[in-house]
Design a protein around this motif. Sequence first.
Motif, short mmCIF file in Angstrom:
data_model
loop_
_atom_site.label_atom_id
_atom_site.label_comp_id
_atom_site.label_asym_id
_atom_site.label_seq_id
_atom_site.Cartn_x
_atom_site.Cartn_y
_atom_site.Cartn_z
N ALA A 273 0.87 -1.18 0.00
CA ALA A 273 0.00 0.00 0.00
C ALA A 273 0.90 1.22 0.00
N HIS B 231 -11.38 -7.27 -0.41
CA HIS B 231 -12.26 -7.28 0.77
C HIS B 231 -12.46 -8.70 1.30
N THR C 200 -9.10 -5.06 6.04
CA THR C 200 -8.72 -3.66 5.93
C THR C 200 -9.25 -2.91 7.15
N SER D 281 -10.99 3.15 6.04
CA SER D 281 -9.90 3.11 5.07
C SER D 281 -10.45 3.07 3.65
N TYR E 138 -8.80 2.33 -0.29
CA TYR E 138 -7.64 1.93 -1.08
C TYR E 138 -7.99 1.95 -2.56
N ASN F 74 -13.74 0.79 3.36
CA ASN F 74 -14.22 0.18 4.59
C ASN F 74 -14.52 1.28 5.59
#
Length: 161
Positions: free
Chosen positions: A54, A92, A97, A101, A103, A124
């Motif tokens: 990430a 997911h 996660t 958050s 991404y 999330n």
Amino acid sequence: MLTYWGEVRLGEYPNALTVREELQKYGIRLGSWANELLDQVPLATEPRTVRLAAVQPSLLFPGRHVRLKTIYKEVAKLGGSPCPAEVGLVLHLQVATPACSIYAIAMEPMVTSDKVWAMFSVENGIGSSSRWLRGLEGNLNCIWNLYDDPHLDQIVVMIGS
């Protein structure tokens, strides 16, 4: 050098319908673009594991605005590459996660029926009904505002190629 963040297994679903049913089974909501893009994703035919990192683009670039292709070039220098789009579908389901958050999935953008280039965003929030797979507008030449869009805080990239 990229820091290992997690991994996903690709090639576990035979078709888009099976992926859609699995996401719904776990309460993951689909945005309209994500629902549309899901049908376009080429699913791996052989199982394989993809290692992920990430990346925070705002740490790589001191300026406020940057093109997506520039982010990808910088990630390549660090040993990373865009992910297969299937990563966005299974993230997911396979990686926990944190709450609150978002991404963006570094991937080759796909075109929607609205003629908009888009990629996946895994979100999330707080609570059981706040897990989303969405489509995020973006093509390789689009200019991203790194400090005003929460979707650009973290971009998931593949370690290696």
